[in-house]
Design a protein around this motif. Structure first.
Motif, PDB file in Angstrom:
ATOM      1  N   ASN A  98      35.958  36.457  32.579  1.00 33.21           N
ATOM      2  CA  ASN A  98      37.367  36.572  32.949  1.00 33.21           C
ATOM      3  C   ASN A  98      37.520  37.717  33.954  1.00 33.21           C
ATOM      4  OD1 ASN A  98      40.041  35.901  32.866  1.00 33.21           O
ATOM      5  ND2 ASN A  98      40.468  37.030  30.996  1.00 33.21           N
ATOM      6  N   ASN A  99      36.828  37.593  35.096  1.00 32.45           N
ATOM      7  CA  ASN A  99      36.733  38.697  36.042  1.00 32.45           C
ATOM      8  C   ASN A  99      37.852  38.690  37.080  1.00 32.45           C
ATOM      9  OD1 ASN A  99      35.727  37.308  38.612  1.00 32.45           O
ATOM     10  ND2 ASN A  99      34.368  36.491  37.025  1.00 32.45           N
ATOM     11  N   LEU A 100      38.049  39.838  37.698  1.00 32.40           N
ATOM     12  CA  LEU A 100      39.123  40.018  38.668  1.00 32.40           C
ATOM     13  C   LEU A 100      38.927  39.139  39.902  1.00 32.40           C
ATOM     14  CD1 LEU A 100      41.694  41.455  39.520  1.00 32.40           C
ATOM     15  CD2 LEU A 100      40.279  43.311  40.422  1.00 32.40           C
ATOM     16  N   LEU A 101      37.724  38.998  40.386  1.00 30.52           N
ATOM     17  CA  LEU A 101      37.485  38.182  41.574  1.00 30.52           C
ATOM     18  C   LEU A 101      37.889  36.732  41.325  1.00 30.52           C
ATOM     19  CD1 LEU A 101      36.489  37.885  44.460  1.00 30.52           C
ATOM     20  CD2 LEU A 101      34.164  37.619  43.561  1.00 30.52           C
ATOM     21  N   SER A 102      37.490  36.166  40.216  1.00 29.22           N
ATOM     22  CA  SER A 102      37.854  34.780  39.896  1.00 29.22           C
ATOM     23  C   SER A 102      39.361  34.618  39.759  1.00 29.22           C
ATOM     24  CB  SER A 102      37.178  34.332  38.601  1.00 29.22           C
ATOM     25  OG  SER A 102      35.793  34.243  38.776  1.00 29.22           O
ATOM     26  N   LYS A 103      40.004  35.564  39.087  1.00 31.38           N
ATOM     27  CA  LYS A 103      41.455  35.500  38.918  1.00 31.38           C
ATOM     28  C   LYS A 103      42.174  35.576  40.264  1.00 31.38           C
ATOM     29  CE  LYS A 103      42.014  37.334  34.275  1.00 31.38           C
ATOM     30  NZ  LYS A 103      42.685  38.362  33.474  1.00 31.38           N
ATOM     31  N   ALA A 104      41.740  36.497  41.115  1.00 34.14           N
ATOM     32  CA  ALA A 104      42.378  36.675  42.420  1.00 34.14           C
ATOM     33  C   ALA A 104      42.158  35.450  43.311  1.00 34.14           C
ATOM     34  CB  ALA A 104      41.864  37.944  43.096  1.00 34.14           C
ATOM     35  N   LEU A 105      40.953  34.895  43.312  1.00 33.36           N
ATOM     36  CA  LEU A 105      40.677  33.694  44.106  1.00 33.36           C
ATOM     37  C   LEU A 105      41.477  32.499  43.602  1.00 33.36           C
ATOM     38  CD1 LEU A 105      36.832  34.012  44.700  1.00 33.36           C
ATOM     39  CD2 LEU A 105      38.642  34.102  46.435  1.00 33.36           C
ATOM     40  N   CYS A 106      41.598  32.381  42.313  1.00 31.69           N
ATOM     41  CA  CYS A 106      42.393  31.305  41.721  1.00 31.69           C
ATOM     42  C   CYS A 106      43.857  31.448  42.140  1.00 31.69           C
ATOM     43  CB  CYS A 106      42.253  31.333  40.207  1.00 31.69           C
ATOM     44  SG  CYS A 106      43.126  29.995  39.376  1.00 31.69           S
ATOM     45  N   TYR A 107      44.391  32.652  42.055  1.00 33.34           N
ATOM     46  CA  TYR A 107      45.769  32.920  42.470  1.00 33.34           C
ATOM     47  C   TYR A 107      45.953  32.570  43.946  1.00 33.34           C
ATOM     48  CZ  TYR A 107      50.186  35.409  43.042  1.00 33.34           C
ATOM     49  OH  TYR A 107      51.495  35.724  43.322  1.00 33.34           O
ATOM     50  N   PHE A 108      45.004  32.975  44.766  1.00 30.17           N
ATOM     51  CA  PHE A 108      45.053  32.699  46.203  1.00 30.17           C
ATOM     52  C   PHE A 108      45.095  31.191  46.465  1.00 30.17           C
ATOM     53  CE2 PHE A 108      42.819  32.116  50.308  1.00 30.17           C
ATOM     54  CZ  PHE A 108      43.626  32.890  51.127  1.00 30.17           C
ATOM     55  N   GLN A 109      44.240  30.454  45.800  1.00 25.78           N
ATOM     56  CA  GLN A 109      44.148  29.013  46.028  1.00 25.78           C
ATOM     57  C   GLN A 109      45.327  28.242  45.443  1.00 25.78           C
ATOM     58  OE1 GLN A 109      40.300  28.169  44.390  1.00 25.78           O
ATOM     59  NE2 GLN A 109      39.228  28.838  46.230  1.00 25.78           N
ATOM     60  N   GLU A 110      45.797  28.658  44.286  1.00 31.30           N
ATOM     61  CA  GLU A 110      46.840  27.894  43.598  1.00 31.30           C
ATOM     62  C   GLU A 110      48.264  28.316  43.936  1.00 31.30           C
ATOM     63  OE1 GLU A 110      45.970  27.933  39.428  1.00 31.30           O
ATOM     64  OE2 GLU A 110      44.060  26.901  39.706  1.00 31.30           O
ATOM     65  N   ARG A 111      48.469  29.588  44.282  1.00 33.88           N
ATOM     66  CA  ARG A 111      49.824  30.085  44.524  1.00 33.88           C
ATOM     67  C   ARG A 111      50.104  30.412  45.983  1.00 33.88           C
ATOM     68  NH1 ARG A 111      52.140  32.598  39.763  1.00 33.88           N
ATOM     69  NH2 ARG A 111      53.980  32.718  41.065  1.00 33.88           N
ATOM     70  N   ILE A 112      49.087  30.850  46.709  1.00 31.13           N
ATOM     71  CA  ILE A 112      49.297  31.285  48.092  1.00 31.13           C
ATOM     72  C   ILE A 112      49.147  30.115  49.066  1.00 31.13           C
ATOM     73  CG2 ILE A 112      48.503  32.835  49.928  1.00 31.13           C
ATOM     74  CD1 ILE A 112      49.800  34.255  47.479  1.00 31.13           C
ATOM     75  N   LEU A 113      48.020  29.444  49.034  1.00 31.14           N
ATOM     76  CA  LEU A 113      47.739  28.403  50.024  1.00 31.14           C
ATOM     77  C   LEU A 113      48.717  27.225  50.008  1.00 31.14           C
ATOM     78  CD1 LEU A 113      43.841  28.381  50.031  1.00 31.14           C
ATOM     79  CD2 LEU A 113      45.402  29.527  51.616  1.00 31.14           C
ATOM     80  N   PRO A 114      49.268  26.821  48.890  1.00 33.81           N
ATOM     81  CA  PRO A 114      50.234  25.719  48.929  1.00 33.81           C
ATOM     82  C   PRO A 114      51.574  26.076  49.593  1.00 33.81           C
ATOM     83  CG  PRO A 114      49.249  25.869  46.752  1.00 33.81           C
ATOM     84  CD  PRO A 114      48.852  27.104  47.512  1.00 33.81           C
ATOM     85  N   SER A 115      51.869  27.352  49.707  1.00 38.11           N
ATOM     86  CA  SER A 115      53.159  27.780  50.250  1.00 38.11           C
ATOM     87  C   SER A 115      53.025  28.260  51.695  1.00 38.11           C
ATOM     88  CB  SER A 115      53.718  28.925  49.393  1.00 38.11           C
ATOM     89  OG  SER A 115      54.794  29.563  50.039  1.00 38.11           O
ATOM     90  N   TRP A 116      53.881  27.727  52.546  1.00 34.77           N
ATOM     91  CA  TRP A 116      53.892  28.111  53.959  1.00 34.77           C
ATOM     92  C   TRP A 116      54.089  29.618  54.115  1.00 34.77           C
ATOM     93  CZ3 TRP A 116      52.872  26.056  58.578  1.00 34.77           C
ATOM     94  CH2 TRP A 116      53.407  26.655  59.706  1.00 34.77           C
TER      95      TRP A 116
END
Length: 92
Positions: A25-43
């Protein structure tokens, strides 16, 4: 995590090697997941994250963050050229 700090978090956690070897449950995985799921879908979130890569340019390139942001913007522009405005419509 937020749009403003996810890029620095990804870069720092990668630098500190906070990977699966460190913890499941590491910070890198959490941050990458957030980036892919919350950031990239939004303009707007994508543009804000893209701007944040400027301060961490070398790492952002190495980690593929810049390419991911650019690809996200391109896909959104192709799907809906009106998001960009008149110049984009003339190119398509």
């Amino acid at each position: 995590m937020s749009t403003e700090n996810v890029v620095p978090l990804i870069c720092v956690s990668h630098y500190l090697e906070m990977t699966e070897n460190h913890s499941k449950n590491n910070l890198l995985s959490k941050a990458l997941c957030y980036f892919q799921e919350r950031i990239l879908p939004s303009w707007n979130e994508t543009i804000m994250a893209f701007r944040a890569t400027e301060m961490f340019l070398r790492q952002s390139v190495k980690l593929g963050l810049i390419d991911a942001c650019i690809e996200s913007v391109i896909q959104k522009a192709l799907a809906n050229p009106s998001l960009i405005g008149q110049p984009m419509k003339n190119l398509i």
